[in-house]
Design a protein around this motif. Structure first.
Motif, PDB file in Angstrom:
ATOM      1  N   VAL A  29      60.062  57.649  84.038  1.00 54.90           N
ATOM      2  CA  VAL A  29      59.089  58.478  84.735  1.00 54.90           C
ATOM      3  C   VAL A  29      57.702  58.099  84.223  1.00 54.90           C
ATOM      4  CG1 VAL A  29      59.257  60.396  83.076  1.00 54.90           C
ATOM      5  CG2 VAL A  29      58.498  60.842  85.410  1.00 54.90           C
ATOM      6  N   LEU A  30      56.758  58.033  85.104  1.00 54.95           N
ATOM      7  CA  LEU A  30      55.374  57.737  84.742  1.00 54.95           C
ATOM      8  C   LEU A  30      54.649  59.065  84.579  1.00 54.95           C
ATOM      9  CD1 LEU A  30      53.513  55.304  84.372  1.00 54.95           C
ATOM     10  CD2 LEU A  30      52.961  55.454  86.792  1.00 54.95           C
ATOM     11  N   LEU A  31      54.034  59.253  83.407  1.00 57.50           N
ATOM     12  CA  LEU A  31      53.415  60.521  83.073  1.00 57.50           C
ATOM     13  C   LEU A  31      52.200  60.267  82.201  1.00 57.50           C
ATOM     14  CD1 LEU A  31      54.049  63.646  83.204  1.00 57.50           C
ATOM     15  CD2 LEU A  31      55.257  63.329  81.055  1.00 57.50           C
ATOM     16  N   ARG A  32      51.124  60.999  82.425  1.00 58.94           N
ATOM     17  CA  ARG A  32      49.932  60.848  81.582  1.00 58.94           C
ATOM     18  C   ARG A  32      50.240  61.278  80.156  1.00 58.94           C
ATOM     19  NH1 ARG A  32      45.046  63.714  84.515  1.00 58.94           N
ATOM     20  NH2 ARG A  32      44.866  64.393  82.364  1.00 58.94           N
ATOM     21  N   ALA A  33      49.717  60.530  79.180  1.00 54.26           N
ATOM     22  CA  ALA A  33      49.968  60.816  77.762  1.00 54.26           C
ATOM     23  C   ALA A  33      49.429  62.182  77.355  1.00 54.26           C
ATOM     24  CB  ALA A  33      49.362  59.723  76.895  1.00 54.26           C
ATOM     25  N   ASP A  34      48.244  62.543  77.832  1.00 59.96           N
ATOM     26  CA  ASP A  34      47.681  63.838  77.430  1.00 59.96           C
ATOM     27  C   ASP A  34      48.474  65.002  78.008  1.00 59.96           C
ATOM     28  OD1 ASP A  34      46.767  63.227  80.022  1.00 59.96           O
ATOM     29  OD2 ASP A  34      44.799  64.129  79.719  1.00 59.96           O
ATOM     30  N   VAL A  35      49.063  64.811  79.172  1.00 59.85           N
ATOM     31  CA  VAL A  35      49.906  65.854  79.761  1.00 59.85           C
ATOM     32  C   VAL A  35      51.164  66.030  78.912  1.00 59.85           C
ATOM     33  CG1 VAL A  35      51.322  66.473  81.762  1.00 59.85           C
ATOM     34  CG2 VAL A  35      49.029  65.521  82.094  1.00 59.85           C
ATOM     35  N   LEU A  36      51.791  64.933  78.572  1.00 67.34           N
ATOM     36  CA  LEU A  36      53.008  64.982  77.755  1.00 67.34           C
ATOM     37  C   LEU A  36      52.722  65.583  76.384  1.00 67.34           C
ATOM     38  CD1 LEU A  36      55.968  64.253  77.177  1.00 67.34           C
ATOM     39  CD2 LEU A  36      55.143  62.004  76.455  1.00 67.34           C
ATOM     40  N   MET A  37      51.740  65.048  75.695  1.00 66.52           N
ATOM     41  CA  MET A  37      51.470  65.488  74.328  1.00 66.52           C
ATOM     42  C   MET A  37      50.795  66.856  74.280  1.00 66.52           C
ATOM     43  SD  MET A  37      53.032  63.238  72.693  1.00 66.52           S
ATOM     44  CE  MET A  37      52.614  63.674  71.014  1.00 66.52           C
ATOM     45  N   GLY A  38      50.215  67.279  75.394  1.00 61.96           N
ATOM     46  CA  GLY A  38      49.613  68.605  75.466  1.00 61.96           C
ATOM     47  C   GLY A  38      50.629  69.723  75.297  1.00 61.96           C
ATOM     48  N   ILE A  39      51.899  69.421  75.518  1.00 62.35           N
ATOM     49  CA  ILE A  39      52.961  70.409  75.307  1.00 62.35           C
ATOM     50  C   ILE A  39      52.880  70.983  73.892  1.00 62.35           C
ATOM     51  CG2 ILE A  39      55.475  70.648  75.024  1.00 62.35           C
ATOM     52  CD1 ILE A  39      55.754  68.463  77.206  1.00 62.35           C
ATOM     53  N   PHE A  40      52.558  70.149  72.924  1.00 64.67           N
ATOM     54  CA  PHE A  40      52.632  70.543  71.523  1.00 64.67           C
ATOM     55  C   PHE A  40      51.419  71.324  71.034  1.00 64.67           C
ATOM     56  CE2 PHE A  40      55.048  66.667  72.264  1.00 64.67           C
ATOM     57  CZ  PHE A  40      56.325  67.157  71.992  1.00 64.67           C
ATOM     58  N   THR A  41      50.307  71.270  71.766  1.00 65.52           N
ATOM     59  CA  THR A  41      49.082  71.919  71.283  1.00 65.52           C
ATOM     60  C   THR A  41      49.162  73.440  71.331  1.00 65.52           C
ATOM     61  OG1 THR A  41      48.030  71.735  73.451  1.00 65.52           O
ATOM     62  CG2 THR A  41      47.623  69.948  71.869  1.00 65.52           C
ATOM     63  N   GLY A  42      49.961  73.993  72.211  1.00 65.41           N
ATOM     64  CA  GLY A  42      50.061  75.446  72.328  1.00 65.41           C
ATOM     65  C   GLY A  42      51.114  76.076  71.436  1.00 65.41           C
ATOM     66  N   LEU A  43      51.785  75.279  70.628  1.00 64.85           N
ATOM     67  CA  LEU A  43      52.855  75.809  69.780  1.00 64.85           C
ATOM     68  C   LEU A  43      52.340  76.131  68.382  1.00 64.85           C
ATOM     69  CD1 LEU A  43      55.651  73.227  70.709  1.00 64.85           C
ATOM     70  CD2 LEU A  43      55.291  75.494  71.691  1.00 64.85           C
ATOM     71  N   ASP A  44      52.947  77.141  67.741  1.00 65.12           N
ATOM     72  CA  ASP A  44      52.589  77.391  66.345  1.00 65.12           C
ATOM     73  C   ASP A  44      53.182  76.270  65.498  1.00 65.12           C
ATOM     74  OD1 ASP A  44      55.255  78.030  65.299  1.00 65.12           O
ATOM     75  OD2 ASP A  44      55.038  80.038  66.144  1.00 65.12           O
ATOM     76  N   ALA A  45      52.785  76.184  64.238  1.00 69.81           N
ATOM     77  CA  ALA A  45      53.145  75.050  63.377  1.00 69.81           C
ATOM     78  C   ALA A  45      54.654  74.837  63.281  1.00 69.81           C
ATOM     79  CB  ALA A  45      52.548  75.242  61.986  1.00 69.81           C
ATOM     80  N   GLN A  46      55.414  75.898  63.137  1.00 72.46           N
ATOM     81  CA  GLN A  46      56.871  75.769  63.000  1.00 72.46           C
ATOM     82  C   GLN A  46      57.509  75.299  64.307  1.00 72.46           C
ATOM     83  OE1 GLN A  46      58.816  79.360  61.673  1.00 72.46           O
ATOM     84  NE2 GLN A  46      60.704  78.269  61.157  1.00 72.46           N
ATOM     85  N   GLN A  47      57.088  75.892  65.410  1.00 74.81           N
ATOM     86  CA  GLN A  47      57.606  75.477  66.718  1.00 74.81           C
ATOM     87  C   GLN A  47      57.242  74.025  67.004  1.00 74.81           C
ATOM     88  OE1 GLN A  47      55.500  78.409  69.037  1.00 74.81           O
ATOM     89  NE2 GLN A  47      57.387  79.555  69.460  1.00 74.81           N
TER      90      GLN A  47
END
Length: 171
Positions: A29-47
């Motif tokens: 699948v072709l996906l923008r890197a910032d979209v993919l990695m943006g998943i992790f920015t909203g998580l707390d440190a443990q998550q």
């Protein structure tokens, strides 16, 4: 086939009629890197840590199928696998890989322009977990044993890092 590298672009089937990109039966699948990695920015440190570890494991498990296919295609030649993986990674947009050091007991890979680090700058920690997963699959074939892969430096940690580096050590 000895002396050649795998060309992923030639292997890919862009089946627009069915809306898929395939390498044999493996779907991409072709996906923008910032979209993919943006998943992790909203998580707390443990998550975030748990999700990144799961990401590594998923890339290792599922990417291993691709690495095994390349391994067979180049007739189980360790050096050709390494050369192929550097080329394939660039073709898939996973950055420009190069060998920084190679000995029988250690391999250090340098990755410039990692999309995973670019998409998460300023995190203060290594973020190239997918690269760790795929390098683990590759390293096991190169060293013919389990390996430890460590991201020593990541541009997501600090903008002054010119590239990400990974050490692969056989266990």
């Amino acid at each position: 086939m000895k002396g050649t590298t795998v060309d992923i672009k030639k292997r890919m089937n862009w089946d627009t009629e069915n809306g898929q990109i395939l390498d044999e039966n493996r779907r991409y699948v072709l996906l923008r890197a910032d979209v993919l990695m943006g998943i992790f920015t909203g998580l707390d440190a443990q998550q975030k840590q748990a999700a990144l570890q799961a990401f590594t494991q998923s890339v290792y498990q599922n990417g291993n199928d691709s690495v095994q296919a390349y391994w067979r295609e180049i007739q189980e030649d360790s050096q050709q696998l390494l050369t192929s993986m550097m080329s394939i990674s660039a073709q898939l947009g996973w950055g420009a890989w190069s060998i920084q050091k190679q000995t029988p007991d250690q391999l250090i890979i340098r990755v410039e322009n990692s999309p995973f680090a670019q998409g998460t700058r300023g995190q203060g920690a290594p973020m190239c977990y997918p690269i760790v997963g795929i390098i683990q699959a590759m390293g096991q074939l190169i060293f013919n044993t389990d390996v430890l892969v460590v991201e020593n430096q990541c541009i997501a940690q600090h903008d002054s890092h010119p590239a990400c580096t990974f050490t692969i050590t056989p266990l």
